[in-house]
Design a protein around this motif. Sequence first.
Motif, PDB file in Angstrom:
ATOM      1  N   ALA A 113       9.951  -4.599 -11.238  1.00  0.00           N
ATOM      2  CA  ALA A 113       8.599  -4.088 -11.045  1.00  0.00           C
ATOM      3  C   ALA A 113       7.881  -3.903 -12.379  1.00  0.00           C
ATOM      4  O   ALA A 113       8.479  -3.496 -13.375  1.00  0.00           O
ATOM      5  CB  ALA A 113       8.648  -2.761 -10.298  1.00  0.00           C
ATOM      6  N   ASP A 114       6.595  -4.204 -12.372  1.00  0.00           N
ATOM      7  CA  ASP A 114       5.762  -3.991 -13.554  1.00  0.00           C
ATOM      8  C   ASP A 114       5.363  -2.515 -13.588  1.00  0.00           C
ATOM      9  O   ASP A 114       4.241  -2.134 -13.262  1.00  0.00           O
ATOM     10  CB  ASP A 114       4.529  -4.896 -13.484  1.00  0.00           C
ATOM     11  CG  ASP A 114       3.763  -4.929 -14.795  1.00  0.00           C
ATOM     12  OD1 ASP A 114       4.069  -4.105 -15.678  1.00  0.00           O
ATOM     13  OD2 ASP A 114       2.861  -5.764 -14.923  1.00  0.00           O
ATOM     14  N   SER A 115       6.349  -1.696 -13.969  1.00  0.00           N
ATOM     15  CA  SER A 115       6.167  -0.243 -14.016  1.00  0.00           C
ATOM     16  C   SER A 115       6.757   0.282 -15.319  1.00  0.00           C
ATOM     17  O   SER A 115       7.600  -0.379 -15.930  1.00  0.00           O
ATOM     18  CB  SER A 115       6.877   0.429 -12.837  1.00  0.00           C
ATOM     19  OG  SER A 115       8.286   0.320 -12.974  1.00  0.00           O
ATOM     20  N   PRO A 116       6.332   1.479 -15.753  1.00  0.00           N
ATOM     21  CA  PRO A 116       6.911   2.043 -16.984  1.00  0.00           C
ATOM     22  C   PRO A 116       8.421   2.232 -16.877  1.00  0.00           C
ATOM     23  O   PRO A 116       9.148   2.083 -17.860  1.00  0.00           O
ATOM     24  CB  PRO A 116       6.184   3.384 -17.133  1.00  0.00           C
ATOM     25  CG  PRO A 116       4.922   3.236 -16.357  1.00  0.00           C
ATOM     26  CD  PRO A 116       5.262   2.339 -15.214  1.00  0.00           C
ATOM     27  N   GLN A 117       8.894   2.547 -15.673  1.00  0.00           N
ATOM     28  CA  GLN A 117      10.322   2.787 -15.485  1.00  0.00           C
ATOM     29  C   GLN A 117      11.136   1.502 -15.567  1.00  0.00           C
ATOM     30  O   GLN A 117      12.287   1.514 -16.029  1.00  0.00           O
ATOM     31  CB  GLN A 117      10.579   3.447 -14.117  1.00  0.00           C
ATOM     32  CG  GLN A 117       9.922   4.810 -13.957  1.00  0.00           C
ATOM     33  CD  GLN A 117       8.558   4.712 -13.300  1.00  0.00           C
ATOM     34  OE1 GLN A 117       7.807   3.769 -13.550  1.00  0.00           O
ATOM     35  NE2 GLN A 117       8.229   5.696 -12.473  1.00  0.00           N
ATOM     36  N   GLU A 133       1.039  -3.981   3.772  1.00  0.00           N
ATOM     37  CA  GLU A 133       0.344  -2.744   3.435  1.00  0.00           C
ATOM     38  C   GLU A 133       0.025  -1.982   4.715  1.00  0.00           C
ATOM     39  O   GLU A 133      -0.299  -2.584   5.736  1.00  0.00           O
ATOM     40  CB  GLU A 133      -0.956  -3.063   2.684  1.00  0.00           C
ATOM     41  CG  GLU A 133      -0.732  -3.748   1.354  1.00  0.00           C
ATOM     42  CD  GLU A 133      -0.266  -2.803   0.260  1.00  0.00           C
ATOM     43  OE1 GLU A 133      -0.001  -1.620   0.562  1.00  0.00           O
ATOM     44  OE2 GLU A 133      -0.158  -3.251  -0.880  1.00  0.00           O
ATOM     45  N   PRO A 134       0.000  -0.644   4.697  1.00  0.00           N
ATOM     46  CA  PRO A 134       0.393   0.226   3.572  1.00  0.00           C
ATOM     47  C   PRO A 134       1.745   0.880   3.823  1.00  0.00           C
ATOM     48  O   PRO A 134       1.931   2.063   3.600  1.00  0.00           O
ATOM     49  CB  PRO A 134      -0.732   1.273   3.596  1.00  0.00           C
ATOM     50  CG  PRO A 134      -0.977   1.454   5.089  1.00  0.00           C
ATOM     51  CD  PRO A 134      -0.672   0.120   5.751  1.00  0.00           C
ATOM     52  N   ASN A 135       2.694   0.098   4.316  1.00  0.00           N
ATOM     53  CA  ASN A 135       3.951   0.674   4.800  1.00  0.00           C
ATOM     54  C   ASN A 135       4.947   1.047   3.702  1.00  0.00           C
ATOM     55  O   ASN A 135       5.932   1.708   3.967  1.00  0.00           O
ATOM     56  CB  ASN A 135       4.630  -0.309   5.767  1.00  0.00           C
ATOM     57  CG  ASN A 135       3.785  -0.558   6.997  1.00  0.00           C
ATOM     58  OD1 ASN A 135       3.049   0.324   7.418  1.00  0.00           O
ATOM     59  ND2 ASN A 135       3.872  -1.748   7.559  1.00  0.00           N
ATOM     60  N   LEU A 136       4.715   0.619   2.502  1.00  0.00           N
ATOM     61  CA  LEU A 136       5.681   0.869   1.440  1.00  0.00           C
ATOM     62  C   LEU A 136       4.946   1.319   0.182  1.00  0.00           C
ATOM     63  O   LEU A 136       4.019   0.657  -0.268  1.00  0.00           O
ATOM     64  CB  LEU A 136       6.466  -0.415   1.144  1.00  0.00           C
ATOM     65  CG  LEU A 136       7.778  -0.276   0.375  1.00  0.00           C
ATOM     66  CD1 LEU A 136       8.829   0.411   1.235  1.00  0.00           C
ATOM     67  CD2 LEU A 136       8.283  -1.643  -0.053  1.00  0.00           C
ATOM     68  N   SER A 137       5.367   2.455  -0.364  1.00  0.00           N
ATOM     69  CA  SER A 137       4.729   2.945  -1.585  1.00  0.00           C
ATOM     70  C   SER A 137       5.152   2.102  -2.781  1.00  0.00           C
ATOM     71  O   SER A 137       6.121   1.338  -2.714  1.00  0.00           O
ATOM     72  CB  SER A 137       5.109   4.406  -1.833  1.00  0.00           C
ATOM     73  OG  SER A 137       6.467   4.501  -2.249  1.00  0.00           O
ATOM     74  N   GLN A 138       4.438   2.259  -3.869  1.00  0.00           N
ATOM     75  CA  GLN A 138       4.719   1.472  -5.058  1.00  0.00           C
ATOM     76  C   GLN A 138       6.123   1.738  -5.620  1.00  0.00           C
ATOM     77  O   GLN A 138       6.835   0.809  -6.016  1.00  0.00           O
ATOM     78  CB  GLN A 138       3.667   1.746  -6.141  1.00  0.00           C
ATOM     79  CG  GLN A 138       2.316   1.093  -5.893  1.00  0.00           C
ATOM     80  CD  GLN A 138       1.570   1.707  -4.716  1.00  0.00           C
ATOM     81  OE1 GLN A 138       1.724   2.890  -4.407  1.00  0.00           O
ATOM     82  NE2 GLN A 138       0.749   0.896  -4.051  1.00  0.00           N
ATOM     83  N   MET A 139       6.530   2.997  -5.638  1.00  0.00           N
ATOM     84  CA  MET A 139       7.832   3.316  -6.198  1.00  0.00           C
ATOM     85  C   MET A 139       8.970   2.924  -5.248  1.00  0.00           C
ATOM     86  O   MET A 139      10.072   2.603  -5.686  1.00  0.00           O
ATOM     87  CB  MET A 139       7.918   4.800  -6.557  1.00  0.00           C
ATOM     88  CG  MET A 139       7.035   5.190  -7.737  1.00  0.00           C
ATOM     89  SD  MET A 139       7.446   4.297  -9.286  1.00  0.00           S
ATOM     90  CE  MET A 139       6.165   3.016  -9.310  1.00  0.00           C
ATOM     91  N   GLU A 140       8.702   2.926  -3.951  1.00  0.00           N
ATOM     92  CA  GLU A 140       9.700   2.408  -3.004  1.00  0.00           C
ATOM     93  C   GLU A 140       9.881   0.906  -3.208  1.00  0.00           C
ATOM     94  O   GLU A 140      10.998   0.389  -3.159  1.00  0.00           O
ATOM     95  CB  GLU A 140       9.266   2.695  -1.566  1.00  0.00           C
ATOM     96  CG  GLU A 140       9.395   4.136  -1.151  1.00  0.00           C
ATOM     97  CD  GLU A 140       8.845   4.374   0.241  1.00  0.00           C
ATOM     98  OE1 GLU A 140       9.512   5.076   1.035  1.00  0.00           O
ATOM     99  OE2 GLU A 140       7.751   3.861   0.548  1.00  0.00           O
ATOM    100  N   TYR A 141       8.785   0.225  -3.456  1.00  0.00           N
ATOM    101  CA  TYR A 141       8.855  -1.210  -3.740  1.00  0.00           C
ATOM    102  C   TYR A 141       9.640  -1.471  -5.024  1.00  0.00           C
ATOM    103  O   TYR A 141      10.465  -2.384  -5.092  1.00  0.00           O
ATOM    104  CB  TYR A 141       7.441  -1.774  -3.844  1.00  0.00           C
ATOM    105  CG  TYR A 141       7.373  -3.153  -4.440  1.00  0.00           C
ATOM    106  CD1 TYR A 141       7.898  -4.252  -3.755  1.00  0.00           C
ATOM    107  CD2 TYR A 141       6.785  -3.371  -5.680  1.00  0.00           C
ATOM    108  CE1 TYR A 141       7.837  -5.524  -4.304  1.00  0.00           C
ATOM    109  CE2 TYR A 141       6.714  -4.643  -6.231  1.00  0.00           C
ATOM    110  CZ  TYR A 141       7.241  -5.712  -5.541  1.00  0.00           C
ATOM    111  OH  TYR A 141       7.194  -6.968  -6.081  1.00  0.00           O
ATOM    112  N   ALA A 142       9.392  -0.661  -6.040  1.00  0.00           N
ATOM    113  CA  ALA A 142      10.127  -0.822  -7.297  1.00  0.00           C
ATOM    114  C   ALA A 142      11.625  -0.665  -7.072  1.00  0.00           C
ATOM    115  O   ALA A 142      12.432  -1.401  -7.657  1.00  0.00           O
ATOM    116  CB  ALA A 142       9.633   0.204  -8.321  1.00  0.00           C
ATOM    117  N   GLN A 143      12.001   0.278  -6.201  1.00  0.00           N
ATOM    118  CA  GLN A 143      13.419   0.468  -5.903  1.00  0.00           C
ATOM    119  C   GLN A 143      13.988  -0.728  -5.147  1.00  0.00           C
ATOM    120  O   GLN A 143      15.135  -1.138  -5.394  1.00  0.00           O
ATOM    121  CB  GLN A 143      13.629   1.744  -5.082  1.00  0.00           C
ATOM    122  CG  GLN A 143      15.090   2.052  -4.773  1.00  0.00           C
ATOM    123  CD  GLN A 143      15.930   2.200  -6.023  1.00  0.00           C
ATOM    124  OE1 GLN A 143      15.584   2.967  -6.927  1.00  0.00           O
ATOM    125  NE2 GLN A 143      17.039   1.474  -6.108  1.00  0.00           N
TER     126      GLN A 143
END
Length: 264
Positions: A113-117, A133-143
Motif C-alpha cells: 500500500a502507498d501508505s506511510p506505514q 466501495e465503500p466496503n473496505l477502509s483504507q487501512m483494512e486494504y493495506a492489511q
Amino acid sequence: MHTNLFRTLLQENRSSMGTRILSTWPIMVEAVGASKQFDYIEFVAEYAPFTDVDLENVVRAAELHQMSSMIKIDFQNRFYVAQRALAAGFQSILFTDHKSAEEVRKSIEAIRADSPQDGGRFGKPTRRFIGFEPNLSQMEYAQMLRDVVVAVMVEKRQALDELEAICSVEGVDMVQFGPSDYAMNSGWNFSEHKVEVRDAEKRMIEIALSRGVQPRCEINTAQEAQPYMALGVKHFCLGDELRNNMVYWNKEGKALRDIVVQKG
C-alpha cells in the motif's frame, strides 16, 4: 473481501498443495476444486495469454471452491501485472527471474500500500479485491496487501549467491527453485548437469529454512515429495495442466497408434 487462505496456512505452519493451470477457462479451475485435494491454483501467466477479465474469472472459480490463488508473472512487466492481478483478487504472487535482493525489494514495494506505514506504490483500486466501495477502509486494504503471499523464483546463479539477502527482504514468504533456468543461466544443458543443479536446489532449501522462509517445490508425482520432505519442505505444487496433457497424449497416443498400425 475474502480471507487469504494461503496466508492462513503459512501462519498456522501447515503444509500446502497447489497445482498449475495455463488455461483461463474457469471450468479448469473448478475441475481442480472439484477434486477437493488442493489448497490453491497457480495460474502460470508467464507462459499463457490472458486478459484482465480472465484473471477475475480464474479467481472467482477458485473462490467458488474455497481455494486460494497464485499467479506467476514475467519479470519485465511485473509491476503492472502484479497490481492488476491483485486487484482481480489473486492472493499470492510468484515473481520470476530476479537476480538480487534489491530487485526483490522493488517488486514487493510495488504490491504494498502507498501508505506511510507500508511505503509501497499501490493505491486503492476500486476492483473486486476490496469488495467494491465503500466496503473496505483504507487501512483494512493495506492489511490485505500485507497478507498477500510473496514467492520468489530462485533460478539464477546470482540469486542463489544472494539468497540470504533475498530471504532477509521484508515480505518474502517463499522461494522456489527453477532448475531449467538455473541450468541455462549457468551455461549448461540440464540433462548434462543434473547433479550440480539438484545440489543447488538443496542449497536453496537449506538457506531458506535457516532464514525462516518456506521453500516451495514443483513435483510431477506424489512420490517425488518424499525426498523433499526429508529436507524439511512442506509446500508443493503438483503437476501442470499442459504437461499432464502432453504426457497423456504422447503415452496413450503412441499406444493407440501402435495398435492401429499392427491391425493394418
